[in-house]
Design a protein around this motif. Structure first.
Motif: not given
Length: 150
Positions: A19, A22-23, A26-27
């Motif tokens: 993953m 940046y994801r 965000e999470a």
């Protein structure tokens, strides 16, 4: 001490280590750079031991899982030989020392029964074993890699 963001990061990574940062950021409501620093620190502290690819054993021709129960000859010398033999046997995926009547359980990935028999013969040729019994997995009901982080 791990905070809720660290635990969330670990949970996301153990489910998908590819993953993008940046994801993950965000999470968990962080900037990508702050998240990247946290991941690096989690690695440095040993919470993340390593990152690996989980292969499809069936597609690789290693679809048979055999659990082998071992009752040992007890001595420090025997244990050292046992550790060496297991390290030299790639079919052994896991080995756990147990309480109770059995001493160890091994998890093997093999092509078929003949391949298991070859591994079995190699083990007993190199080790004095009191008793060995094999249990063949008929179906995988659950195969989780993620540890509970609640």
């Amino acid at each position: 001490m791990l905070d809720r963001r660290d635990l969330a990061i670990l949970d996301l990574l153990q489910r998908d280590a590819e993953m993008p940062v940046y994801r993950i950021a965000e999470a968990v409501s962080l900037s990508a750079s702050a998240c990247s620093r946290r991941i690096a620190e989690l690695k440095r502290l040993g919470y993340i031991r390593r990152t690996v690819a989980v292969l499809d054993r069936e597609k690789l021709g290693l679809g048979l899982t055999v659990f082998v129960i071992v009752r040992a000859q007890h001595s420090a010398d025997w244990l050292e030989r046992f550790r060496t033999v297991l390290a030299d046997t790639p079919e052994v995926l896991e080995c756990h020392r147990l309480t109770g009547q059995a001493d160890y359980i091994l998890k093997l990935a093999v092509r078929d029964i003949a391949n298991y028999d070859t591994v079995y013969k190699a083990l007993i040729a190199r080790l004095a074993i009191q008793d060995v019994s094999a249990h063949i997995s008929m179906e995988v009901i659950k195969d989780a890699l993620a540890v509970p982080l609640r």
